[in-house]
Design an enzyme around this catalytic site. Structure first.
Site, PDB file in Angstrom:
ATOM      1  N   GLU A  91     -14.588  12.557 -18.073  1.00  0.00           N
ATOM      2  CA  GLU A  91     -15.552  11.453 -17.883  1.00  0.00           C
ATOM      3  C   GLU A  91     -16.975  11.956 -17.657  1.00  0.00           C
ATOM      4  OE1 GLU A  91     -12.929  12.117 -15.721  1.00  0.00           O
ATOM      5  OE2 GLU A  91     -12.270  10.254 -14.786  1.00  0.00           O
ATOM      6  N   ASP A 111     -12.700  20.485 -21.828  1.00  0.00           N
ATOM      7  CA  ASP A 111     -11.708  19.398 -21.862  1.00  0.00           C
ATOM      8  C   ASP A 111     -11.038  19.394 -23.229  1.00  0.00           C
ATOM      9  OD1 ASP A 111     -11.320  16.522 -20.056  1.00  0.00           O
ATOM     10  OD2 ASP A 111     -10.510  16.595 -22.097  1.00  0.00           O
ATOM     11  N   ASP A 161     -10.144  19.694 -12.734  1.00  0.00           N
ATOM     12  CA  ASP A 161     -10.134  18.222 -12.712  1.00  0.00           C
ATOM     13  C   ASP A 161      -9.276  17.757 -13.878  1.00  0.00           C
ATOM     14  OD1 ASP A 161     -10.713  15.599 -12.108  1.00  0.00           O
ATOM     15  OD2 ASP A 161     -12.697  15.614 -13.036  1.00  0.00           O
ATOM     16  N   PRO A 170      -0.877  16.978 -21.362  1.00  0.00           N
ATOM     17  CA  PRO A 170      -1.391  18.251 -21.891  1.00  0.00           C
ATOM     18  C   PRO A 170      -1.824  19.220 -20.792  1.00  0.00           C
ATOM     19  CG  PRO A 170      -2.973  16.451 -22.279  1.00  0.00           C
ATOM     20  CD  PRO A 170      -1.709  15.823 -21.752  1.00  0.00           C
TER      21      PRO A 170
HETATM   22  N1  SAM Z   1      -9.168  12.183 -11.788  1.00  0.00           N
HETATM   23  C1  SAM Z   1      -8.174  12.642 -12.642  1.00  0.00           C
HETATM   24  C2  SAM Z   1      -6.791  12.194 -12.372  1.00  0.00           C
HETATM   25  O1  SAM Z   1      -6.624  11.194 -11.725  1.00  0.00           O
HETATM   26  O2  SAM Z   1      -5.831  12.830 -12.826  1.00  0.00           O
HETATM   27  C3  SAM Z   1      -8.496  13.670 -13.634  1.00  0.00           C
HETATM   28  C4  SAM Z   1      -9.647  13.194 -14.475  1.00  0.00           C
HETATM   29  S1  SAM Z   1     -10.061  13.873 -16.000  1.00  0.00           S
HETATM   30  C5  SAM Z   1     -10.185  12.422 -17.007  1.00  0.00           C
HETATM   31  C6  SAM Z   1      -8.649  14.681 -16.643  1.00  0.00           C
HETATM   32  C7  SAM Z   1      -8.939  15.383 -17.959  1.00  0.00           C
HETATM   33  O3  SAM Z   1      -8.083  16.516 -18.113  1.00  0.00           O
HETATM   34  C8  SAM Z   1      -8.748  14.518 -19.203  1.00  0.00           C
HETATM   35  O4  SAM Z   1      -9.988  14.224 -19.786  1.00  0.00           O
HETATM   36  C9  SAM Z   1      -7.855  15.378 -20.121  1.00  0.00           C
HETATM   37  O5  SAM Z   1      -8.218  15.317 -21.484  1.00  0.00           O
HETATM   38  C10 SAM Z   1      -8.066  16.757 -19.514  1.00  0.00           C
HETATM   39  N2  SAM Z   1      -7.008  17.724 -19.836  1.00  0.00           N
HETATM   40  C11 SAM Z   1      -5.666  17.566 -19.783  1.00  0.00           C
HETATM   41  N3  SAM Z   1      -5.042  18.689 -20.184  1.00  0.00           N
HETATM   42  C12 SAM Z   1      -6.014  19.587 -20.518  1.00  0.00           C
HETATM   43  C13 SAM Z   1      -6.001  20.919 -21.011  1.00  0.00           C
HETATM   44  N4  SAM Z   1      -4.858  21.550 -21.285  1.00  0.00           N
HETATM   45  N5  SAM Z   1      -7.191  21.541 -21.211  1.00  0.00           N
HETATM   46  C14 SAM Z   1      -8.369  20.916 -20.946  1.00  0.00           C
HETATM   47  N6  SAM Z   1      -8.429  19.634 -20.493  1.00  0.00           N
HETATM   48  C15 SAM Z   1      -7.275  18.984 -20.280  1.00  0.00           C
END
Ligand code: SAM
Length: 295
Positions: A91, A111, A161, A170
């Site tokens: 975000e 991300d 995060d 993922p």
């Molecule tokens: N506040 C959060 C929660 O409640 O879980 C986390 C927020 S943030 C939106 C989480 C991000 O982690 C997502 O945008 C997702 O695409 C990213 N993400 C997941 N797996 C990932 C990976 N292997 N490498 C990089 N980013 C990843």
């Protein structure tokens, strides 16, 4: 809410027998990326919300509670904040909080899902508040797993995060020994690794406790902290890890000086909130003290 009104509902099921129902005023987007289901909605109580795979990621009206807690205790604890790394954080609000300090020379954010980043820019611009356009921001769309394996730089603070490590997420492969070793190799001496670390509620604190027990194999100081996040309908936990500094024990005058150096005003975090974040209830301390199973 008028009784005659007919609402659509977003139902978050966070346990087989527990649900939170949010009335939906507007759906900005609902679709699937290469990695996950994505929805951007607006509700009367929480404002806009990002939902991934049915899990609330953040809401407009309380995201600062989560993002200030994730970022500022760790940044306040280190002396060298020039290089900061964010894993996930699609975000852009974690990026926003980091870049509020002028002594951050560069913040790298990795991300995996470019769709989350682009949809956030389009529908949730309040989250990043211009941070994506900051020349100090280096945003990489890619898997944090591969990034950590190939990267050779070091960072004063590494912030995880990521989505919760559920089986089909993922982020799941990022919670394992090999990755914890890679992250440690990227930390500058005295640096802090901080992660969002699942829930601390009495009924579902076990994943969090396992993470804490695992990380104790890697760092001298592993400190659990938490706060209630209304949009998650739960107590949300974080872990701050370091070999150089005990983040739980930061002096108030250090935190005051750090907060005074932030651009703009905080909503949630200051020296008093810091004490509250790190002051854990007995049932959680007991769970964390248990030996045995690791993550
Ligand atoms: N506040 C959060 C929660 O409640 O879980 C986390 C927020 S943030 C939106 C989480 C991000 O982690 C997502 O945008 C997702 O695409 C990213 N993400 C997941 N797996 C990932 C990976 N292997 N490498 C990089 N980013 C990843």
């Amino acid at each position: 809410m008028p009784k005659t009104e007919h609402w659509q509902w977003y139902v978050e099921r966070f346990a087989p027998t527990e649900e939170h129902h949010h009335a939906v005023e507007e759906t900005y987007y609902a679709g699937r990326s290469a990695f996950q289901d994505i929805a951007v909605i607006r509700t009367p109580t929480f404002g806009k919300m990002l939902v991934l795979d049915g899990d609330t990621q953040s809401s407009q009206h309380d995201e600062k509670i989560y993002h200030e807690s994730l970022v500022h205790p760790a940044l306040a604890a280190v002396d060298d904040r020039r290089e900061v790394l964010i894993l996930g954080g699609g975000e852009g609000a974690t990026l926003r909080e980091v870049l509020r300090r002028s002594d951050v020379a560069r913040c790298t954010m990795v991300d995996i899902d470019g769709d989350v980043v682009e949809l956030s820019k389009k529908y949730l611009p309040e989250w990043a508040a211009g941070a994506f356009e900051d020349p100090r921001a280096r945003v990489i769309v890619g898997d944090a797993l591969a990034y950590l394996r190939d990267d050779r730089e070091t960072y004063g603070v590494v912030i995880s995060d990521l989505t919760e490590p559920l089986e089909d997420s993922p982020s799941n492969p990022l919670f394992c020994d090999a990755v914890f070793t890679d992250i440690k190799a990227r930390l500058a001496p005295g640096g802090v690794y901080v992660l969002q670390a699942s829930t601390a509620g009495f009924h579902n604190m076990f994943v969090h406790a396992k993470m804490v027990r695992t990380l104790r194999h890697y760092y001298k100081y592993v400190r659990s902290f938490y706060t209630h996040v209304p949009a998650f309908d739960n107590d949300w936990a974080f872990i701050a890890c370091s070999d150089g500094v005990d983040v739980a024990e930061l002096a108030s005058d250090r935190i005051d000086a750090y907060v005074a150096g932030l651009r703009g005003e905080n909503y949630f975090y200051d020296a008093q909130t810091h004490r509250r974040l790190f002051s854990l209830p007995l049932y959680l301390r007991r769970e964390l003290a248990k030996a045995g199973e690791t993550f």
